[in-house]
Enzyme design. Sequence first.
Site, PDB file in Angstrom:
ATOM      1  N   ARG A  48      35.305  49.031  51.140  1.00 29.77           N
ATOM      2  CA  ARG A  48      36.064  49.473  49.964  1.00 29.77           C
ATOM      3  C   ARG A  48      37.041  50.593  50.286  1.00 29.77           C
ATOM      4  O   ARG A  48      37.910  50.921  49.475  1.00 29.77           O
ATOM      5  CB  ARG A  48      35.101  49.885  48.835  1.00 29.77           C
ATOM      6  N   TYR A 102      56.317  37.089  36.925  1.00 27.85           N
ATOM      7  CA  TYR A 102      55.060  36.339  36.955  1.00 27.85           C
ATOM      8  C   TYR A 102      54.247  36.628  35.686  1.00 27.85           C
ATOM      9  O   TYR A 102      54.118  37.796  35.275  1.00 27.85           O
ATOM     10  CB  TYR A 102      54.288  36.731  38.217  1.00 27.85           C
TER      11      TYR A 102
END
Length: 384
Positions: A48, A102
């Site tokens: 992460r 988009y």
Amino acid sequence: MLKRDIGLNTICTHSGAVEDVVYGGAVSPIYMSTSYDFIDKSTKRYPRYFNTPNQELLSKKIAALEAAEAGLIFSSGMAAISNVMLMALKSGDHAVIQNDIYGGTRNFIESHFKSYGIDYSFTKDLTSKSFRDCIKTNTKLIYIETPSNPMLKLVDIFAIAKLGKSKGILTAIDNTFATPVIQKPITLGVDIVIHSATKYFGGHSDITAGAVASSQKIVDKLWDLAKDFGGNLSDFSVWMLERSMKTLAIRVKAQQKNARKLARFLEKHAAIEAVYYPGLKSHPNHDLAKTQMRGYGSMLSFQLYENYPALSFLKSLNLIKPNMSLAGVESTMIMPSKTSHALLSEADRKAQGISDQLIRFSVGIESKKDLIYDIKHALNVCKK
Ligand SMILES: *Cc1c(COP(=O)(O)O)cnc(C)c1O
């Protein structure tokens, strides 16, 4: 690895490979560890934190391709886009956004910006003037996407980057449709380049990923937020993506070669009212395409005459897949009015030129003659 400037295909094949120092294998080993030794280590590695060996090195390949100082890989294109936007914008800030972007990006802005206290304006059209007209004193980000989906309209990247610089506003571009093989926005002055790596970077319709390339300073700032949102990509997918990107330039060039020929074929066909492809002389931004793109990409759209119903045309295809996504080695087609742009009102669709007879075509690497045969056959079958 190499100090001098290296070619595009060499970057694709070799940059950012994880060297197998133990066995000398030809490809990168995968480091799936979620836990790393910390004693006397300057880097505390954790997936992460975007800094496993595979993540760190693939970021370098993406940075090299985009002529950027640094990169970061995300779990999806939307993870990349949302992290960039929330890094660049704080409560009280304003963003100027290109009007046809988009659908997921538009949805993120319209659904969530208000709750973060972020103000935004969509441009009236894609001219540089309409971007300038939207700028306010608190504007902190200008966001573009070129070529646009599904009409393949272009924005003047250099002009927008210059506008941003003159006002001290960050500029970001979604470079998914073009890829760095065709356009490198950082060399035109844009600050941040974003990709849905689900598309051409992956190229085989089997990986969801995102990527960002920018200066080291901006990537550091982005990392600071991204590690807390936790949108990293699994190392197995990172490895898959590295493998896929070895053929990025070869695939993109083969696809765009096909697209150019298919665009010309469609333009001449009696069933087709219009073809939208930046490589055609009839395209309103053809001259701009020649200056900012190397080639014209492999996305195009076309408008069928009413007596060739779009849905039955798609159902009559045997080779080309009527499929939602795009950019894979296999050719796909969609009706934007029923898929990517179904949530817009009919009036909004009409304003953007998206009719029910519009087909968006993501051209793959199949033999050109087979693609043409499939289209001709489907047009014959669906004709009323
Ligand atoms: C698909 C796509 C996205 C979103 O990417 P995901 O990987 O689906 O999150 C963003 N921008 C463009 C232009 C896309 O085609």
